[in-house]
Scaffold this motif. Sequence first.
Motif, mmCIF file in Angstrom:
data_model
loop_
_atom_site.group_PDB
_atom_site.id
_atom_site.type_symbol
_atom_site.label_atom_id
_atom_site.label_comp_id
_atom_site.label_asym_id
_atom_site.label_seq_id
_atom_site.Cartn_x
_atom_site.Cartn_y
_atom_site.Cartn_z
ATOM 1 N N GLY A 10 -11.761 -4.789 -12.997
ATOM 2 C CA GLY A 10 -10.708 -5.784 -12.798
ATOM 3 C C GLY A 10 -11.245 -6.987 -12.025
ATOM 4 N N MET A 11 -10.385 -7.976 -11.826
ATOM 5 C CA MET A 11 -10.826 -9.221 -11.169
ATOM 6 C C MET A 11 -11.340 -8.957 -9.750
ATOM 7 S SD MET A 11 -8.746 -12.799 -10.922
ATOM 8 C CE MET A 11 -7.317 -12.171 -10.061
ATOM 9 N N LEU A 12 -10.578 -8.244 -8.955
ATOM 10 C CA LEU A 12 -11.020 -7.929 -7.590
ATOM 11 C C LEU A 12 -12.121 -6.870 -7.619
ATOM 12 C CD1 LEU A 12 -10.769 -8.121 -4.507
ATOM 13 C CD2 LEU A 12 -8.911 -6.419 -4.633
ATOM 14 N N ARG A 32 -11.438 1.828 -15.797
ATOM 15 C CA ARG A 32 -10.329 2.644 -16.297
ATOM 16 C C ARG A 32 -10.831 3.672 -17.321
ATOM 17 N NH1 ARG A 32 -4.884 -0.004 -18.501
ATOM 18 N NH2 ARG A 32 -3.668 1.877 -18.807
ATOM 19 N N ASP A 36 -8.932 7.304 -15.253
ATOM 20 C CA ASP A 36 -7.530 6.865 -15.304
ATOM 21 C C ASP A 36 -6.838 7.476 -14.084
ATOM 22 O OD1 ASP A 36 -4.794 6.690 -15.743
ATOM 23 O OD2 ASP A 36 -4.981 6.890 -17.909
ATOM 24 N N ILE A 37 -6.360 6.646 -13.178
ATOM 25 C CA ILE A 37 -5.834 7.183 -11.911
ATOM 26 C C ILE A 37 -4.506 7.921 -12.082
ATOM 27 C CG2 ILE A 37 -7.080 5.512 -10.464
ATOM 28 C CD1 ILE A 37 -4.262 4.188 -9.952
ATOM 29 N N ALA A 60 -4.687 -0.989 -10.955
ATOM 30 C CA ALA A 60 -3.253 -1.294 -10.855
ATOM 31 C C ALA A 60 -2.707 -1.806 -12.177
ATOM 32 C CB ALA A 60 -3.018 -2.355 -9.774
ATOM 33 N N THR A 62 -0.903 -4.776 -13.343
ATOM 34 C CA THR A 62 -0.737 -6.093 -12.712
ATOM 35 C C THR A 62 0.076 -7.075 -13.565
ATOM 36 O OG1 THR A 62 -2.909 -6.719 -13.563
ATOM 37 C CG2 THR A 62 -2.820 -5.930 -11.296
ATOM 38 N N TYR A 125 7.571 -4.635 -10.482
ATOM 39 C CA TYR A 125 6.180 -4.614 -10.004
ATOM 40 C C TYR A 125 6.149 -4.430 -8.480
ATOM 41 C CZ TYR A 125 1.656 -6.512 -8.488
ATOM 42 O OH TYR A 125 0.444 -6.697 -7.870
ATOM 43 N N LYS A 129 4.539 -1.331 -6.300
ATOM 44 C CA LYS A 129 3.492 -1.487 -5.276
ATOM 45 C C LYS A 129 3.957 -0.896 -3.939
ATOM 46 C CE LYS A 129 0.001 -3.166 -5.760
ATOM 47 N NZ LYS A 129 -1.249 -2.531 -6.255
ATOM 48 N N LEU A 152 -4.134 -13.818 -6.106
ATOM 49 C CA LEU A 152 -5.586 -13.679 -6.274
ATOM 50 C C LEU A 152 -6.116 -14.571 -7.397
ATOM 51 C CD1 LEU A 152 -6.191 -9.802 -5.965
ATOM 52 C CD2 LEU A 152 -6.059 -11.544 -4.180
HETATM 53 N N1 LIG Z 1 -3.646 -10.724 -9.110
HETATM 54 C C1 LIG Z 1 -2.906 -11.057 -8.053
HETATM 55 O O1 LIG Z 1 -2.453 -12.194 -7.901
HETATM 56 C C2 LIG Z 1 -2.619 -10.017 -6.994
HETATM 57 C C3 LIG Z 1 -1.890 -10.394 -5.847
HETATM 58 C C4 LIG Z 1 -1.675 -9.452 -4.839
HETATM 59 C C5 LIG Z 1 -2.149 -8.167 -4.979
HETATM 60 N N2 LIG Z 1 -2.830 -7.812 -6.110
HETATM 61 C C6 LIG Z 1 -3.333 -6.448 -6.218
HETATM 62 O O2 LIG Z 1 -4.739 -6.506 -6.167
HETATM 63 C C7 LIG Z 1 -5.291 -5.425 -6.905
HETATM 64 C C8 LIG Z 1 -6.336 -5.939 -7.877
HETATM 65 O O3 LIG Z 1 -5.694 -6.836 -8.753
HETATM 66 P P1 LIG Z 1 -6.493 -7.667 -9.863
HETATM 67 O O4 LIG Z 1 -5.888 -9.006 -9.905
HETATM 68 O O5 LIG Z 1 -7.951 -7.491 -9.676
HETATM 69 O O6 LIG Z 1 -6.005 -6.876 -11.165
HETATM 70 P P2 LIG Z 1 -6.682 -6.697 -12.587
HETATM 71 O O7 LIG Z 1 -7.711 -7.740 -12.839
HETATM 72 O O8 LIG Z 1 -5.553 -6.552 -13.553
HETATM 73 O O9 LIG Z 1 -7.425 -5.318 -12.424
HETATM 74 C C9 LIG Z 1 -6.751 -4.109 -12.404
HETATM 75 C C10 LIG Z 1 -7.679 -3.054 -12.946
HETATM 76 O O10 LIG Z 1 -6.995 -1.794 -12.950
HETATM 77 C C11 LIG Z 1 -7.305 -1.153 -14.169
HETATM 78 N N3 LIG Z 1 -6.280 -0.161 -14.472
HETATM 79 C C12 LIG Z 1 -5.041 -0.344 -14.975
HETATM 80 N N4 LIG Z 1 -4.417 0.845 -15.124
HETATM 81 C C13 LIG Z 1 -5.306 1.792 -14.718
HETATM 82 C C14 LIG Z 1 -5.266 3.198 -14.642
HETATM 83 N N5 LIG Z 1 -4.186 3.903 -15.029
HETATM 84 N N6 LIG Z 1 -6.345 3.858 -14.166
HETATM 85 C C15 LIG Z 1 -7.454 3.183 -13.789
HETATM 86 N N7 LIG Z 1 -7.561 1.843 -13.845
HETATM 87 C C16 LIG Z 1 -6.491 1.154 -14.301
HETATM 88 C C17 LIG Z 1 -7.388 -2.252 -15.196
HETATM 89 O O11 LIG Z 1 -8.101 -1.807 -16.317
HETATM 90 P P3 LIG Z 1 -7.788 -2.460 -17.765
HETATM 91 O O12 LIG Z 1 -8.069 -3.933 -17.630
HETATM 92 O O13 LIG Z 1 -8.745 -1.749 -18.656
HETATM 93 O O14 LIG Z 1 -6.346 -2.171 -18.036
HETATM 94 C C18 LIG Z 1 -8.145 -3.317 -14.393
HETATM 95 O O15 LIG Z 1 -9.536 -3.110 -14.490
HETATM 96 C C19 LIG Z 1 -4.094 -4.709 -7.536
HETATM 97 O O16 LIG Z 1 -3.720 -3.635 -6.721
HETATM 98 C C20 LIG Z 1 -3.009 -5.754 -7.515
HETATM 99 O O17 LIG Z 1 -1.734 -5.160 -7.508
HETATM 100 C C21 LIG Z 1 -3.080 -8.704 -7.110
#
Ligand SMILES: NC(=O)c1ccc[n+]([C@@H]2O[C@H](COP(=O)([O-])OP(=O)(O)OC[C@H]3O[C@@H](n4cnc5c(N)ncnc54)[C@H](OP(=O)(O)O)[C@@H]3O)[C@@H](O)[C@H]2O)c1
Length: 283
Positions: A10-12, A32, A36-37, A60, A62, A125, A129, A152
């Motif tokens: 994922g991005m983070l 993932r 798969d969590i 997550a 997202t 959402y 969380k 993010l």
């Molecule tokens: N983006 C924001 O603005 C933001 C703001 C505040 C907090 N956050 C939190 O920061 C964290 C990282 O966010 P991000 O923006 O990096 O999100 P992201 O790019 O969507 O990355 C999430 C990752 O989780 C994976 N995933 C989804 N379902 C899964 C599962 N059942 N088991 C294992 N992996 C799974 C996704 O895989 P796939 O791509 O293959 O589905 C993806 O690699 C999350 O907890 C998010 O809630 C994000």
Amino acid sequence: MRMLITGATGMLGQDLVAAVDQAGHEPRALSRADLDITDAPAVRRAISDAQPHVVVNCAAWTDVDGAESSSADALSVNGTGAGHVARAAAAAGAWTIQISSDYVFDGSKHEPYVESDPAAPLSAYGRSKLAGEREVAAGAPGRHTIVRSSWLFGAGGPCFPATILRLASEREELTVVEDQVGCPTFTRHLARALVTLAEQPIDGIVHLAGAGACSWYDFARQIVSNAGFDCDVKPGRTRDLARPAPRPAYSVLATERGSDAPVLPGWREGLSAYMAAGEVGAR
Ligand SMILES: NC(=O)c1ccc[n+]([C@@H]2O[C@H](COP(=O)([O-])OP(=O)(O)OC[C@H]3O[C@@H](n4cnc5c(N)ncnc54)[C@H](OP(=O)(O)O)[C@@H]3O)[C@@H](O)[C@H]2O)c1
């Protein structure tokens, strides 16, 4: 130190794997496809096999708008899945760092939210969380940090600056909402702070977001100005977008953890670093 990272593609997650490596620690990156969590036995096996010192759950659901119509699926990843990770980490003697969100707040405050402010999510959402925070606290008592961050952006995923840069290169005018205020956070800055937290764990909730605050409109103007595009950014209203999920009008994060909490650079600095690295071309 061995750090296991879920959601590592994922991005983070991508920036965290790099930051762990750069800090001289040993990342164990699980995508993932690797883990798969929502699969509790698989989570137990993966964490027990890796024997990490710290587990950071970046996995997550997202899709904020999609969660409104798929709330059970969002909850199963963000709530139940986070609990599986924390319980398995605690059983393996590892510390859990869970990533949470400013969307656990309803946005009715007019000054920055601190860790002890009551959560009252507006969206499915946000509720998922918050459920994750509670699952992690119950699953790894005294051995977890819940990091709430916000807005993010980074190289490893679709994000607001990338979208604005694309639109601003195609159009002469853009309308962006000015009635949502928050803290844009560069994932590379957050990733470094997560490594610091792993080295010096803090028990409980910690707010970690880019310093300063702005509206999406302010953020878009800064992006367009940095890029030197000749595009007029106009202020808009959230209600005109009619998106499925409500968002908090104000979700600026601050910390009451004092000097224990890592401090992130300002959001403008994050944006400059993001753009200077040419990461905009990644999408
Ligand atoms: N983006 C924001 O603005 C933001 C703001 C505040 C907090 N956050 C939190 O920061 C964290 C990282 O966010 P991000 O923006 O990096 O999100 P992201 O790019 O969507 O990355 C999430 C990752 O989780 C994976 N995933 C989804 N379902 C899964 C599962 N059942 N088991 C294992 N992996 C799974 C996704 O895989 P796939 O791509 O293959 O589905 C993806 O690699 C999350 O907890 C998010 O809630 C994000």
